[in-house]
Scaffold this motif. Sequence first.
Motif, PDB file in Angstrom:
ATOM      1  N   LEU A 226       0.939  -1.164   0.119  1.00 46.00           N
ATOM      2  CA  LEU A 226      -0.037  -0.020   0.062  1.00 46.00           C
ATOM      3  C   LEU A 226       0.609   1.184   0.173  1.00 46.00           C
ATOM      4  O   LEU A 226       0.579   2.392  -0.534  1.00 46.00           O
ATOM      5  CB  LEU A 226      -1.187   0.109   1.279  1.00 46.00           C
ATOM      6  CG  LEU A 226      -1.990  -0.995   1.309  1.00 46.00           C
ATOM      7  CD1 LEU A 226      -2.885  -0.680   2.514  1.00 46.00           C
ATOM      8  CD2 LEU A 226      -3.066  -0.769  -0.023  1.00 46.00           C
ATOM      9  N   ASN A 227       2.222   1.159   0.779  1.00 45.51           N
ATOM     10  CA  ASN A 227       2.859   2.437   0.772  1.00 45.51           C
ATOM     11  C   ASN A 227       3.349   2.679  -0.759  1.00 45.51           C
ATOM     12  O   ASN A 227       3.426   3.998  -0.990  1.00 45.51           O
ATOM     13  CB  ASN A 227       4.061   1.979   1.818  1.00 45.51           C
ATOM     14  CG  ASN A 227       4.754   3.510   1.881  1.00 45.51           C
ATOM     15  OD1 ASN A 227       4.083   4.274   2.134  1.00 45.51           O
ATOM     16  ND2 ASN A 227       6.126   3.282   2.021  1.00 45.51           N
ATOM     17  N   ARG A 230       0.251   4.063  -3.064  1.00 45.62           N
ATOM     18  CA  ARG A 230      -0.011   5.497  -2.606  1.00 45.62           C
ATOM     19  C   ARG A 230       0.694   6.400  -3.683  1.00 45.62           C
ATOM     20  O   ARG A 230      -0.165   7.404  -3.897  1.00 45.62           O
ATOM     21  CB  ARG A 230       0.293   5.878  -1.496  1.00 45.62           C
ATOM     22  CG  ARG A 230      -0.573   5.244  -0.279  1.00 45.62           C
ATOM     23  CD  ARG A 230      -0.300   5.874   0.991  1.00 45.62           C
ATOM     24  NE  ARG A 230      -1.101   5.389   2.116  1.00 45.62           N
ATOM     25  CZ  ARG A 230      -0.612   4.365   2.870  1.00 45.62           C
ATOM     26  NH1 ARG A 230       0.278   3.837   2.917  1.00 45.62           N
ATOM     27  NH2 ARG A 230      -1.853   3.910   3.856  1.00 45.62           N
ATOM     28  N   TYR A 231       1.681   6.258  -4.003  1.00 43.14           N
ATOM     29  CA  TYR A 231       2.520   7.160  -4.877  1.00 43.14           C
ATOM     30  C   TYR A 231       1.809   7.272  -6.452  1.00 43.14           C
ATOM     31  O   TYR A 231       2.299   8.109  -7.158  1.00 43.14           O
ATOM     32  CB  TYR A 231       3.942   6.797  -5.062  1.00 43.14           C
ATOM     33  CG  TYR A 231       4.808   6.847  -3.419  1.00 43.14           C
ATOM     34  CD1 TYR A 231       4.805   7.969  -2.918  1.00 43.14           C
ATOM     35  CD2 TYR A 231       5.483   5.825  -3.175  1.00 43.14           C
ATOM     36  CE1 TYR A 231       5.207   8.133  -1.626  1.00 43.14           C
ATOM     37  CE2 TYR A 231       5.924   5.826  -1.880  1.00 43.14           C
ATOM     38  CZ  TYR A 231       6.053   7.171  -1.335  1.00 43.14           C
ATOM     39  OH  TYR A 231       6.471   7.193   0.110  1.00 43.14           O
ATOM     40  N   ALA A 234      -3.496   6.403  -6.042  1.00 37.89           N
ATOM     41  CA  ALA A 234      -4.299   6.822  -5.053  1.00 37.89           C
ATOM     42  C   ALA A 234      -5.024   8.146  -5.864  1.00 37.89           C
ATOM     43  O   ALA A 234      -4.517   8.809  -6.517  1.00 37.89           O
ATOM     44  CB  ALA A 234      -3.411   7.587  -4.024  1.00 37.89           C
ATOM     45  N   GLY A 238      -7.803   9.805  -1.676  1.00 38.95           N
ATOM     46  CA  GLY A 238      -6.981   8.978  -1.056  1.00 38.95           C
ATOM     47  C   GLY A 238      -7.254   7.293  -1.083  1.00 38.95           C
ATOM     48  O   GLY A 238      -6.427   6.483  -0.599  1.00 38.95           O
ATOM     49  N   ILE A 240      -6.861   3.601  -2.600  1.00 35.48           N
ATOM     50  CA  ILE A 240      -5.858   3.215  -3.339  1.00 35.48           C
ATOM     51  C   ILE A 240      -6.437   1.952  -4.233  1.00 35.48           C
ATOM     52  O   ILE A 240      -7.291   1.276  -3.569  1.00 35.48           O
ATOM     53  CB  ILE A 240      -4.743   2.578  -2.377  1.00 35.48           C
ATOM     54  CG1 ILE A 240      -4.241   3.802  -1.642  1.00 35.48           C
ATOM     55  CG2 ILE A 240      -3.680   1.661  -3.253  1.00 35.48           C
ATOM     56  CD1 ILE A 240      -3.392   3.430  -0.654  1.00 35.48           C
ATOM     57  N   SER A 320      -5.342   1.635   5.707  1.00 36.31           N
ATOM     58  CA  SER A 320      -5.129   2.433   4.670  1.00 36.31           C
ATOM     59  C   SER A 320      -5.880   3.708   4.775  1.00 36.31           C
ATOM     60  O   SER A 320      -5.907   4.632   3.863  1.00 36.31           O
ATOM     61  CB  SER A 320      -5.519   1.876   3.386  1.00 36.31           C
ATOM     62  OG  SER A 320      -7.207   1.551   3.384  1.00 36.31           O
ATOM     63  N   LEU A 338       0.933  10.214   4.397  1.00 34.87           N
ATOM     64  CA  LEU A 338       0.936   9.539   3.327  1.00 34.87           C
ATOM     65  C   LEU A 338      -0.177   9.740   2.385  1.00 34.87           C
ATOM     66  O   LEU A 338      -0.277   9.362   1.282  1.00 34.87           O
ATOM     67  CB  LEU A 338       0.816   7.842   3.663  1.00 34.87           C
ATOM     68  CG  LEU A 338       2.106   7.354   4.054  1.00 34.87           C
ATOM     69  CD1 LEU A 338       2.041   5.898   4.581  1.00 34.87           C
ATOM     70  CD2 LEU A 338       3.394   7.663   3.418  1.00 34.87           C
ATOM     71  N   LYS A 339      -1.145  10.522   2.996  1.00 36.51           N
ATOM     72  CA  LYS A 339      -2.385  10.949   2.372  1.00 36.51           C
ATOM     73  C   LYS A 339      -2.801  12.225   3.175  1.00 36.51           C
ATOM     74  O   LYS A 339      -2.821  12.274   4.298  1.00 36.51           O
ATOM     75  CB  LYS A 339      -3.757   9.905   2.194  1.00 36.51           C
ATOM     76  CG  LYS A 339      -4.031   9.315   3.443  1.00 36.51           C
ATOM     77  CD  LYS A 339      -4.916   8.149   3.375  1.00 36.51           C
ATOM     78  CE  LYS A 339      -5.991   8.366   2.494  1.00 36.51           C
ATOM     79  NZ  LYS A 339      -7.020   7.414   2.384  1.00 36.51           N
ATOM     80  N   SER A 353      -1.393   6.177   8.445  1.00 37.26           N
ATOM     81  CA  SER A 353      -1.108   7.042   7.270  1.00 37.26           C
ATOM     82  C   SER A 353      -0.091   7.955   7.698  1.00 37.26           C
ATOM     83  O   SER A 353      -0.099   8.779   6.818  1.00 37.26           O
ATOM     84  CB  SER A 353      -2.345   7.475   6.647  1.00 37.26           C
ATOM     85  OG  SER A 353      -3.091   6.373   6.235  1.00 37.26           O
TER      86      SER A 353
END
Length: 373
Positions: A226-227, A230-231, A234, A238, A240, A320, A338-339, A353
């Motif tokens: 998931l990390n 996300r890049y 997403a 937010g 994914i 997430s 992360l979001k 996150s």
Amino acid sequence: MISVNQLYIYPIKSLQGISLKKTKMVDGGFEYDRVLMISEPDGTFITARQYPELLKLKTSVMNNNIDVSISSQKAITINFDEFSKNNEPTEVWGNHFTSQIASIRVNQFFSQFLRKDVQIRWVGNNLTRRIKRYPQIPISFADRYPYLLLNEASFNYLQQKCPIKLDIRQFRSNIIVKGALPFAEDAWKTIKIGNVIFDIVKPCNRCMLTTLNFNSAKPLANNEPLNTLRYFRADEQGKIDFGMNMIARNNGSISVNDPIEILERQPAKNYIKNFPTETINETQPCIITFEGRSFKGNNKQTILEQLEHHKIALPYSCRSGVCGRCLIKLKEGKISTLKQSAEKRNNHILACSCLPNGNIEIGLIKKVANKNS
């Protein structure tokens, strides 16, 4: 040529799946796919999101029975004739319908395995569950849609970006295709496999279940994949996405190596592209203080992961940034998110996150007592 590369069914929701060479569609999805589910005694569904150890259980189908095994040793055989004839209230993600309950023998096995009272449910011969968006389409115990398609080229692209080794089975898809460009499936609307026509409904929103090791059921490092997703996967909310949810227009059968025909296309969904710079990959130590307890941390793992590593448990469901259950208070220090939605008002943050950006002090959110109570 685009074709089917792998086929999977998951007879019991959240347990390991079965690889097939050929399968057929029945009402609700592939034959035997997610026809059984573990639930609370009141009918509320239970998954590996709450109990990751369920992923260690293997399933097989033999003579219309479902066998469950642990470490290659057969543990129990589930016979459909043993289920009650009564239709009992059941719930999956707010979707209410009815199902039938297994025998005491079967329920006791899973209760002992999970160390809590649970039941095994069967969808029955006449499915009462329907897709809210498509009320004419029956569905088994799958999360929201009967079929999940994954593009092997999209997985390979993710693996190139992800720093740890992944297993395509982590994504629990039914149909894995080969021969397409990475993320070409984003623009597919209607496809034909064998004699079956599928409509692609929406991209599949991903949760923490994808972050569990397929064999050990332990979380992968850094909340991966998931990390990394996300890049580049997403959306503005937010969420994914990875893979495509589908429904079938007709029953039939499909096999590995069947060609896939694209009957209709649609505009692809837009995603926010925010690939990390090299500095993000540099691990910096820090001190994390939670409720007066301090330990060494870093700027690479989420706060939730680092708390869990030190035996500090927070409630969570999705991992997430969607469910909001891991909300805590940032008392001192700075964090990286992360979001965007991970940072709330009053210094409230989502532990799943957020990454420490230097030393931080965090704590539980204190509930204010009602003066009128």
